[in-house]
Design a protein around this motif. Structure first.
Motif, PDB file in Angstrom:
ATOM      1  N   PRO A   1       0.787  -1.238   0.000  1.00  0.00           N
ATOM      2  CA  PRO A   1       0.000   0.000   0.000  1.00  0.00           C
ATOM      3  C   PRO A   1       0.817   1.284   0.000  1.00  0.00           C
ATOM      4  CG  PRO A   1      -0.080  -1.064   2.148  1.00  0.00           C
ATOM      5  CD  PRO A   1       0.563  -2.030   1.223  1.00  0.00           C
ATOM      6  N   PHE A   2       2.093   1.220   0.373  1.00  0.00           N
ATOM      7  CA  PHE A   2       2.891   2.439   0.425  1.00  0.00           C
ATOM      8  C   PHE A   2       3.806   2.593  -0.790  1.00  0.00           C
ATOM      9  CE2 PHE A   2       2.210   1.393   5.031  1.00  0.00           C
ATOM     10  CZ  PHE A   2       1.189   2.325   5.185  1.00  0.00           C
ATOM     11  N   MET A   3       3.679   1.699  -1.771  1.00  0.00           N
ATOM     12  CA  MET A   3       4.460   1.830  -2.994  1.00  0.00           C
ATOM     13  C   MET A   3       3.605   2.492  -4.072  1.00  0.00           C
ATOM     14  SD  MET A   3       6.520  -1.008  -5.256  1.00  0.00           S
ATOM     15  CE  MET A   3       7.847  -1.131  -4.050  1.00  0.00           C
ATOM     16  N   ILE A   4       4.122   3.587  -4.633  1.00  0.00           N
ATOM     17  CA  ILE A   4       3.401   4.394  -5.611  1.00  0.00           C
ATOM     18  C   ILE A   4       4.193   4.428  -6.920  1.00  0.00           C
ATOM     19  CG2 ILE A   4       2.391   6.661  -6.090  1.00  0.00           C
ATOM     20  CD1 ILE A   4       1.178   5.336  -3.652  1.00  0.00           C
ATOM     21  N   ALA A   5       3.490   4.307  -8.036  1.00  0.00           N
ATOM     22  CA  ALA A   5       4.104   4.501  -9.354  1.00  0.00           C
ATOM     23  C   ALA A   5       3.526   5.762  -9.981  1.00  0.00           C
ATOM     24  CB  ALA A   5       3.844   3.302 -10.260  1.00  0.00           C
ATOM     25  N   THR A   6       4.379   6.558 -10.631  1.00  0.00           N
ATOM     26  CA  THR A   6       3.927   7.783 -11.295  1.00  0.00           C
ATOM     27  C   THR A   6       4.473   7.835 -12.714  1.00  0.00           C
ATOM     28  OG1 THR A   6       5.810   9.014 -10.371  1.00  0.00           O
ATOM     29  CG2 THR A   6       3.722   9.126  -9.173  1.00  0.00           C
ATOM     30  N   THR A   7       3.689   8.446 -13.604  1.00  0.00           N
ATOM     31  CA  THR A   7       4.111   8.653 -14.987  1.00  0.00           C
ATOM     32  C   THR A   7       4.127  10.144 -15.286  1.00  0.00           C
ATOM     33  OG1 THR A   7       1.849   8.507 -15.840  1.00  0.00           O
ATOM     34  CG2 THR A   7       3.114   6.469 -15.707  1.00  0.00           C
ATOM     35  N   SER A   8       5.069  10.541 -16.151  1.00  0.00           N
ATOM     36  CA  SER A   8       5.272  11.969 -16.400  1.00  0.00           C
ATOM     37  C   SER A   8       5.642  12.214 -17.856  1.00  0.00           C
ATOM     38  CB  SER A   8       6.395  12.496 -15.485  1.00  0.00           C
ATOM     39  OG  SER A   8       6.811  13.789 -15.854  1.00  0.00           O
ATOM     40  N   ARG A   9       5.457  13.456 -18.282  1.00  0.00           N
ATOM     41  CA  ARG A   9       5.913  13.845 -19.621  1.00  0.00           C
ATOM     42  C   ARG A   9       7.420  14.060 -19.687  1.00  0.00           C
ATOM     43  NH1 ARG A   9       1.505  17.608 -22.696  1.00  0.00           N
ATOM     44  NH2 ARG A   9       1.868  19.092 -21.013  1.00  0.00           N
ATOM     45  N   ASP A  10       8.127  13.736 -18.600  1.00  0.00           N
ATOM     46  CA  ASP A  10       9.588  13.708 -18.691  1.00  0.00           C
ATOM     47  C   ASP A  10      10.075  12.353 -19.217  1.00  0.00           C
ATOM     48  OD1 ASP A  10       9.348  11.920 -16.586  1.00  0.00           O
ATOM     49  OD2 ASP A  10      10.293  13.212 -15.097  1.00  0.00           O
ATOM     50  N   SER A  11       9.104  11.530 -19.703  1.00  0.00           N
ATOM     51  CA  SER A  11       9.395  10.233 -20.340  1.00  0.00           C
ATOM     52  C   SER A  11       9.827   9.160 -19.343  1.00  0.00           C
ATOM     53  CB  SER A  11      10.468  10.377 -21.445  1.00  0.00           C
ATOM     54  OG  SER A  11      10.058  11.314 -22.413  1.00  0.00           O
ATOM     55  N   THR A  12       9.485   9.314 -18.078  1.00  0.00           N
ATOM     56  CA  THR A  12       9.852   8.306 -17.090  1.00  0.00           C
ATOM     57  C   THR A  12       8.637   7.786 -16.339  1.00  0.00           C
ATOM     58  OG1 THR A  12      10.194   9.853 -15.238  1.00  0.00           O
ATOM     59  CG2 THR A  12      12.080   9.455 -16.717  1.00  0.00           C
TER      60      THR A  12
END
Length: 316
Positions: free
Chosen positions: A220-231
Motif C-alpha cells: 500500500p505504500f508503494m506508488i508509481a507515477t508517470t510523467s511527460r519527462d518520459s519516465t
C-alpha cells in the motif's frame, strides 16, 4: 484516440493480434478517458471532446463484439474525466471543461448532481474504494476537492491547496481511507490528509507534468507515477507511517473498518483495504515468527533486498 475510437483488446488472445475496434463516440473527436465498471464488468464509459460521456455495454457473446450504446450524457463543454462509483453500478461521475463535476444515474440517463466549486476545467475525478459517496476532483485551477455526495443536498467540499500548476493525476490509497496522492503540471507528487487538507509530503523528482499515479495492489505504500519527462518512477511513502510497521512487527492490531480507520492518526493509523486482510490471513497461517515477519515486511516495505533477507533468516 483523437479520432474518437476506443480500442478493446482481448488479453487472452494476446495484444499482438488485431484488437477489437469499436467506434463508441458519435463523432470523430478525441476520447480522453475510458473506464470499466467494477460492479458490472460489461459496462464501459468514455469521456469525449464532443461534450458527451458515453456508456456502452460490451458483450463477448455477440458475433461482432460490437458495444450497445446505452446512454449519451450531454455536457455543456468537453468531458475530460469519468469514473464509476465502486459501490453503485449505475453511478458515474464526470469531469467537465466548464469547471463542473457531474454525477449521473446511468439507469435513466439523468444528472443527479452538479458539483460546482472549481474555477477552471476539471480534468479528472476519482471515487474512493473505501468510503462510499466520497469523490476527488482535480482541476486546472491548481486545486483538488474532496466531495461527500451522500444525499446530494449538502454538496460542500474540502479544497486541497498546494500545487502551483494544473492538477492531473489522482489516487486514493487502497488501504488508508483518508490518504490521497496527486500529480501536477508543477512536476510534484503530493500526499494529502483529506480530512483536513494537510500536505503530508511532497516529492519533486520528476522534471515535467505528472499525469498518472497508481498504487501497488499488495504494497500500500508503494506508488508509481508517470510523467511527460518520459519516465515511470516508483516511490514509497512508508516513512510517513513508520509507526505502523513497528505495531505490525509487535503483532498488534493494524486493521479496522473504513469508519474506524478514518478516525485514526498518522501515528496510530489503521488499514481498511482487502490487501491488509490478506496479509493478516497470511500472518495467522504462518508457521514461524520468521514467516510472519517476512509477510509483514513484504507488505509494508519496498522489496529492495527484503526477500533475500528473509530467505536467509529461514536458513538459520
Amino acid at each position: 484516440n483523437s479520432q474518437g475510437t476506443v480500442f478493446i483488446y482481448d488479453m487472452e488472445d494476446g495484444i499482438d493480434k488485431h484488437p477489437v475496434d469499436h467506434q463508441i463516440a458519435s463523432s470523430t473527436t478525441a476520447v480522453y478517458r475510458v473506464v470499466w465498471n467494477e460492479k458490472d464488468p460489461a459496462l464501459i464509459a468514455c469521456a469525449c471532446a464532443d461534450h458527451c460521456a458515453y456508456v456502452s455495454r460490451i458483450s463477448k457473446s455477440s458475433n461482432s463484439g460490437a458495444p450497445q450504446r446505452m446512454r449519451s450524457l450531454q455536457h455543456p463543454k468537453p468531458v475530460f474525466g469519468c469514473d464509476w462509483n465502486p459501490f453503485d453500478a449505475n453511478c458515474l461521475a464526470t469531469a467537465c471543461q466548464d469547471g463542473g463535476v457531474y454525477i449521473w444515474d446511468v439507469s435513466n440517463g439523468r444528472a443527479q448532481a452538479h458539483l460546482s466549486g472549481h474555477s477552471a476545467k476539471v480534468f479528472n475525478v476519482l471515487w474512493s474504494k473505501l468510503m462510499p459517496h466520497t469523490l476527488l476532483s482535480g482541476s486546472d485551477d491548481k486545486t483538488i476537492r474532496v466531495w461527500n455526495v451522500r444525499d446530494y443536498k449538502d454538496l460542500r467540499s474540502l479544497e486541497l491547496k498546494g500545487h502551483t500548476d494544473k492538477v492531473r493525476g489522482l489516487l486514493w490509497s487502497n488501504e488508508i481511507p483518508w490518504i490521497a496522492v496527486t500529480g501536477s503540471w508543477d512536476a510534484t507528487i503530493r500526499v494529502w490528509d483529506t480530512r483536513n487538507g494537510r500536505i503530508l509530503s511532497t516529492v519533486k523528482d520528476h522534471n515535467a507534468d505528472v499525469y498518472g499515479v497508481s498504487n501497488h495492489p499488495s504494497r500500500p505504500f508503494m506508488i508509481a507515477t508517470t510523467s511527460r519527462d518520459s519516465t515511470v518512477r516508483l516511490w514509497t511513502i512508508e516513512n510517513d507511517f513508520a509507526h505502523l510497521k513497528v505495531k505490525a512487527l509487535l503483532l498488534k492490531p493494524i486493521i479496522g473498518d473504513a469508519n474506524t480507520a478514518l478516525q485514526s492518526s498518522c501515528r496510530d493509523v489503521l488499514l481498511a483495504g482487502s490487501a491488509s486482510q490478506t496479509l493478516m490471513g497470511n500472518v495467522d497461517k504462518a508457521k514461524s515468527l520468521v514467516e510472519k515477519y517476512a509477510s509483514i515486511f513484504d507488505f509494508l516495505s519496498t522489496p529492495a533486498g527484503t526477500e533475500e533477507l528473509w530467505r536467509l533468516a529461514k536458513l538459520t
